[in-house]
Design a protein around this motif. Structure first.
Motif: not given
Length: 291
Positions: A193-198, A200-201, A229-232
């Motif tokens: 999730g953190m990888a997806v979030n960063i 996407s940001d 980013n929200y999904l992550g």
């Protein structure tokens, strides 16, 4: 989102549903122990109670920043500064409170609090820097309502207290045969999730750096959802809830959903209204293939 001193409460409370919320006390005074338990349980209850009003309010009124910026919300401040200030309790309050817990030197407690701090080190320090250096004067100076920043600051005070106090004091580690299963299983979800979030940001900040107004983000997870980013972030706190195995961790995950799912829906609708037929019709708001 145990053995030792028992919690003495007459009416049923959230803590009675979870045996993981009884600390191994180092014999504090009964008055201090009762005050601390009352504060923790009331704060934990508050974390659960603010979720439903958040869902309802965001269904009809979006927080006025980013794509939804609009006048009428009082004084504003720069977005990078707002993000730094309102997220900061997750670092300084956590580091201030953690050493006072009975488990502050326990290796499992130290491991467990690390993902929480890692996420908020990025959100409090690195993300505002990325905004500041995005290359556009407008992005650094666009108004972020002070009122919204104050509300976010208040939530982070509450949540940081609940998560830190739970991990450092109220969760039982000895005799928990499922700890490592939960920690590694939830940790995989958290890291993904953190990888997806960063990532996407980074895509969104890169679009701002190019200038020329809002554009349709493409590539990777953006091909599946409008707000990866929200999904992550939802994935991160789902993993955190699994790692903790406590009502505190679960409460944080549920509030994250209450906050981010309606915002993702609003962003998705905004994209559809702005770009019309150009916007990919099969793209969901935040949950791939579902919502």
């Amino acid at each position: 989102m145990r053995h030792g001193t028992n919690l003495k409460t007459d009416p049923p409370q959230i803590s009675q549903l979870d045996s993981n919320l009884q600390p191994e006390s180092s014999n504090p005074s009964p008055t201090m122990m009762g005050w601390d338990q009352a504060l923790f349980h009331n704060s934990l209850l508050a974390l659960y109670l603010i979720g439903p009003p958040t869902v309802v309010s965001l269904r009809f009124l979006q927080a006025p920043y980013g794509k939804h910026i609009r006048p009428g919300w009082g004084p504003t401040m720069s977005a990078p500064l707002a993000w730094f200030l309102m997220e900061s309790p997750t670092l300084w309050l956590t580091l201030l409170l953690f050493p006072s817990g009975d488990h502050s030197s326990h290796s499992k407690a130290l491991l467990l609090i690390s993902p929480f701090l890692l996420h908020y080190l990025n959100r409090t320090c690195f993300y505002p820097i990325r905004l500041l250096w995005s290359g556009t004067r407008r992005n650094a100076q666009v108004g972020f309502p002070v009122l919204v920043a104050i509300m976010a600051f208040g939530f982070n005070l509450l949540n940081s207290y609940v998560q830190t106090r739970s991990v450092s004091h109220y969760v039982k580690y000895e005799g928990d045969g499922w700890f490592w299963w939960r920690f590694f299983g939830g940790g995989v979800v958290f890291v993904m999730g953190m990888a997806v979030n960063i990532w996407s940001d980074g895509v969104l900040v890169g679009l701002k750096r190019r200038g020329g107004g809002y554009k349709v983000p493409t590539g990777g997870w953006f091909e599946l959802v409008s707000c990866p980013n929200y999904l992550g972030e939802i994935m991160e706190w789902l993993g955190w809830a699994v790692m903790c195995g406590s009502w505190a961790g679960l409460g944080f995950f549920l509030y994250t959903c209450a906050n981010l799912v309606p915002r993702a829906r609003a962003n998705h609708t905004w994209y559809l209204n702005k770009f019309g037929e150009v916007y990919p019709i099969n793209r969901k708001a935040v949950i791939p293939f579902l919502y």
